[in-house]
Design an enzyme around this catalytic site. Structure first.
Site, PDB file in Angstrom:
ATOM      1  N   ASP A 296      28.630   5.595 -18.000  1.00 52.47           N
ATOM      2  CA  ASP A 296      28.118   4.910 -16.795  1.00 52.47           C
ATOM      3  C   ASP A 296      27.627   5.952 -15.785  1.00 52.47           C
ATOM      4  OD1 ASP A 296      27.889   2.338 -15.013  1.00 52.47           O
ATOM      5  OD2 ASP A 296      28.964   3.826 -13.822  1.00 52.47           O
TER       6      ASP A 296
ATOM      7  N   ILE B 245      27.911  -1.871  -5.421  1.00 53.29           N
ATOM      8  CA  ILE B 245      26.631  -1.172  -5.229  1.00 53.29           C
ATOM      9  C   ILE B 245      25.691  -1.965  -4.315  1.00 53.29           C
ATOM     10  CG2 ILE B 245      25.456  -2.046  -7.319  1.00 53.29           C
ATOM     11  CD1 ILE B 245      25.261   1.511  -5.781  1.00 53.29           C
TER      12      ILE B 245
ATOM     13  N   SER C 161      26.354 -15.236  -6.733  1.00 50.98           N
ATOM     14  CA  SER C 161      27.494 -14.418  -7.149  1.00 50.98           C
ATOM     15  C   SER C 161      28.696 -15.348  -7.176  1.00 50.98           C
ATOM     16  CB  SER C 161      27.693 -13.304  -6.105  1.00 50.98           C
ATOM     17  OG  SER C 161      28.267 -12.159  -6.670  1.00 50.98           O
ATOM     18  N   ARG C 162      29.601 -15.116  -8.129  1.00 54.13           N
ATOM     19  CA  ARG C 162      30.731 -16.043  -8.260  1.00 54.13           C
ATOM     20  C   ARG C 162      31.624 -15.996  -7.016  1.00 54.13           C
ATOM     21  NH1 ARG C 162      33.037 -13.502 -13.428  1.00 54.13           N
ATOM     22  NH2 ARG C 162      32.847 -11.865 -11.872  1.00 54.13           N
TER      23      ARG C 162
ATOM     24  N   LYS D  76      20.977   0.038 -13.086  1.00 53.36           N
ATOM     25  CA  LYS D  76      21.207   0.846 -14.284  1.00 53.36           C
ATOM     26  C   LYS D  76      22.610   0.578 -14.820  1.00 53.36           C
ATOM     27  CE  LYS D  76      24.014   3.670 -13.998  1.00 53.36           C
ATOM     28  NZ  LYS D  76      25.412   4.064 -13.581  1.00 53.36           N
TER      29      LYS D  76
HETATM   30  P1  NAP Z   1      31.149  -4.325  -9.439  1.00 48.37           P
HETATM   31  O1  NAP Z   1      31.302  -4.298  -7.955  1.00 48.37           O
HETATM   32  O2  NAP Z   1      32.373  -4.253 -10.287  1.00 48.37           O
HETATM   33  O3  NAP Z   1      30.319  -5.577  -9.928  1.00 48.37           O
HETATM   34  C1  NAP Z   1      29.249  -6.146  -9.219  1.00 48.37           C
HETATM   35  C2  NAP Z   1      29.413  -7.649  -9.155  1.00 48.37           C
HETATM   36  O4  NAP Z   1      29.072  -8.216 -10.405  1.00 48.37           O
HETATM   37  C3  NAP Z   1      30.847  -8.106  -8.925  1.00 48.37           C
HETATM   38  O5  NAP Z   1      31.211  -8.033  -7.567  1.00 48.37           O
HETATM   39  C4  NAP Z   1      30.840  -9.515  -9.459  1.00 48.37           C
HETATM   40  O6  NAP Z   1      30.465 -10.426  -8.430  1.00 48.37           O
HETATM   41  C5  NAP Z   1      29.750  -9.470 -10.535  1.00 48.37           C
HETATM   42  N1  NAP Z   1      30.415  -9.536 -11.834  1.00 48.37           N
HETATM   43  C6  NAP Z   1      31.484  -8.838 -12.246  1.00 48.37           C
HETATM   44  N2  NAP Z   1      31.856  -9.229 -13.485  1.00 48.37           N
HETATM   45  C7  NAP Z   1      30.990 -10.204 -13.820  1.00 48.37           C
HETATM   46  C8  NAP Z   1      30.869 -11.045 -14.954  1.00 48.37           C
HETATM   47  N3  NAP Z   1      31.753 -10.982 -15.937  1.00 48.37           N
HETATM   48  N4  NAP Z   1      29.852 -11.931 -14.985  1.00 48.37           N
HETATM   49  C9  NAP Z   1      29.000 -12.038 -13.970  1.00 48.37           C
HETATM   50  N5  NAP Z   1      29.092 -11.284 -12.838  1.00 48.37           N
HETATM   51  C10 NAP Z   1      30.074 -10.393 -12.788  1.00 48.37           C
HETATM   52  O7  NAP Z   1      30.204  -3.155  -9.944  1.00 48.37           O
HETATM   53  P2  NAP Z   1      29.209  -2.180  -9.170  1.00 48.37           P
HETATM   54  O8  NAP Z   1      29.919  -0.895  -8.927  1.00 48.37           O
HETATM   55  O9  NAP Z   1      28.554  -2.856  -8.032  1.00 48.37           O
HETATM   56  O10 NAP Z   1      28.174  -1.893 -10.361  1.00 48.37           O
HETATM   57  C11 NAP Z   1      27.255  -2.865 -10.800  1.00 48.37           C
HETATM   58  C12 NAP Z   1      26.122  -2.160 -11.523  1.00 48.37           C
HETATM   59  O11 NAP Z   1      25.549  -1.203 -10.628  1.00 48.37           O
HETATM   60  C13 NAP Z   1      26.590  -1.372 -12.744  1.00 48.37           C
HETATM   61  O12 NAP Z   1      25.648  -1.491 -13.776  1.00 48.37           O
HETATM   62  C14 NAP Z   1      26.682   0.065 -12.256  1.00 48.37           C
HETATM   63  O13 NAP Z   1      26.440   1.006 -13.279  1.00 48.37           O
HETATM   64  C15 NAP Z   1      25.549   0.087 -11.224  1.00 48.37           C
HETATM   65  N6  NAP Z   1      25.743   1.114 -10.199  1.00 48.37           N
HETATM   66  C16 NAP Z   1      26.943   1.240  -9.533  1.00 48.37           C
HETATM   67  C17 NAP Z   1      27.113   2.275  -8.627  1.00 48.37           C
HETATM   68  C18 NAP Z   1      28.398   2.445  -7.852  1.00 48.37           C
HETATM   69  O14 NAP Z   1      28.532   3.432  -7.132  1.00 48.37           O
HETATM   70  N7  NAP Z   1      29.342   1.540  -7.910  1.00 48.37           N
HETATM   71  C19 NAP Z   1      26.074   3.187  -8.391  1.00 48.37           C
HETATM   72  C20 NAP Z   1      24.864   2.983  -9.030  1.00 48.37           C
HETATM   73  C21 NAP Z   1      24.703   1.963  -9.938  1.00 48.37           C
HETATM   74  P3  NAP Z   1      31.054 -11.919  -8.439  1.00 48.37           P
HETATM   75  O15 NAP Z   1      32.510 -11.840  -8.829  1.00 48.37           O
HETATM   76  O16 NAP Z   1      30.856 -12.382  -7.024  1.00 48.37           O
HETATM   77  O17 NAP Z   1      30.244 -12.672  -9.440  1.00 48.37           O
END
Ligand code: NAP
Length: 308
Positions: free
Chosen positions: A168, A14, A36-37, A90
């Site tokens: 979600d 995101i 970020s990790r 969110k």
């Molecule tokens: P994501 O790419 O899976 O996760 C975002 C980042 O969080 C990962 O790249 C990782 O970065 C870090 N992360 C993952 N697991 C972690 C852990 N155990 N501890 C600490 N950091 C961790 O997810 P995303 O799709 O971007 O979604 C993240 C949030 O945005 C969620 O709450 C989601 O509901 C919201 N969101 C997503 C979307 C969408 O379209 N994807 C839309 C609106 C809102 P590192 O490995 O570099 O730490």
């Protein structure tokens, strides 16, 4: 006024899709660091842990927390304790109580906390709200059905406890419904379908009402292939309202009333700048409360195992 020096924590999908372009286009913000990790942003100072970033870059004014919800509280607590304004992706947290704790901390530190709900800023949402406010609503039907394999590939956290599963995306529908309906709603019954190998639901069938007995039925399903549905249909004394495509398109009695380009994340950052400047917070927990109620009141049904 000089821009708000911003840091991002949790550089993933995101952040790349929405946060980076919206921040770059908003003169109220300047991205100066990330934590970020694994993820980094070209040309921006990067750290692997938020505490190292906060220590090394005291100029940070505000932090956007974009990691999965189960890991957000610890980071939010560190940022608020260091006197930074905080933008929460969110859902704002994994539990209601932890977000309430963050609200208290933000208040005691005199900084802004923003629990963002991007779908509330979809282009036709305000028009739907004013239409519903102008007539008698007789029923509401929410259909939020998408293909999890397409939208959430390899996201293990989403299937773990606290990852919310189908809620979600479903919480986005609830963020719109709670914004556009004139009266508060509450859950009366629910069935949650859990794949036998997962800790979060793949589908949910929810019934709500309000004090006037307005029936609201919501169907969330992650097994939808083909056409995806993110629609809210209301039967009213002034006819049928369809808020389609996740809040992007409004039709009333089949007539198109609003269909503008999507501006959700630019609007979120405008709102964040507004509350930082005003010295206030914006934390509405209603969508998360309805999800918590569904886990509390819902019948649990086990269904076929889910494999990516
Ligand atoms: P994501 O790419 O899976 O996760 C975002 C980042 O969080 C990962 O790249 C990782 O970065 C870090 N992360 C993952 N697991 C972690 C852990 N155990 N501890 C600490 N950091 C961790 O997810 P995303 O799709 O971007 O979604 C993240 C949030 O945005 C969620 O709450 C989601 O509901 C919201 N969101 C997503 C979307 C969408 O379209 N994807 C839309 C609106 C809102 P590192 O490995 O570099 O730490």
């Amino acid at each position: 006024m000089s821009p708000i020096n911003l840091a991002i924590v949790g550089v993933g999908k995101i952040v790349r899709d929405q946060h980076l372009p919206s921040i770059a286009a908003n003169p109220d913000f300047k991205l100066i660091a990330t934590a970020s990790r694994h993820g980094t942003v070209d040309g921006i100072e990067s750290f692997t842990a938020i505490e190292d970033m906060l220590k090394a870059v005291p100029a940070i004014d505000a932090v956007s927390l974009c990691m999965p919800p189960q890991y957000r509280y610890e980071a939010a607590h560190k940022a608020l304790s260091a006197g930074k304004h905080v933008f929460l992706e969110k859902p704002p947290g994994a539990t209601l109580s932890e977000v309430a704790d963050l609200e208290d901390l933000a208040k005691s530190k005199g900084v802004s906390l923003f629990a963002s709900w991007h779908s509330r800023y979809a282009p036709a949402v305000e028009a739907a709200k004013s239409f519903l406010g102008s007539t008698k609503i007789n029923s509401v039907h929410v259909i939020w059905k998408e293909d999890v394999r397409h939208w959430h590939p390899n996201q293990e956290w989403i299937w773990q406890a606290g990852g919310l599963g189908v809620f979600d995306p479903g919480i986005n529908a609830l963020s719109i419904v709670t914004h556009i309906l004139p009266k508060a709603i509450f859950l009366t019954g629910a069935t949650l379908e859990f794949p036998e190998n997962r800790d979060a639901p793949i589908a949910a069938d929810l019934h709500f009402k309000n004090a006037d007995d307005l029936p609201i039925h919501a169907e969330f399903d992650w097994r939808q292939t083909g056409k995806q549905s993110w629609d809210i249909v209301a039967e009213t004394d002034a006819g049928q309202m369809v808020l389609a495509d996740g809040g992007a398109k409004l039709t009333i009695n089949g007539e198109l009333k609003s269909s503008e380009p999507e501006q959700e994340y630019p609007s979120l950052y405008r709102r964040f700048a507004e509350i930082v400047k005003a010295g206030t917070s914006d934390v509405d927990l209603a969508p998360l409360r309805h999800v918590a109620d569904a886990f509390m009141l819902g019948r649990r049904k086990f269904v076929e195992a889910f494999h990516d």
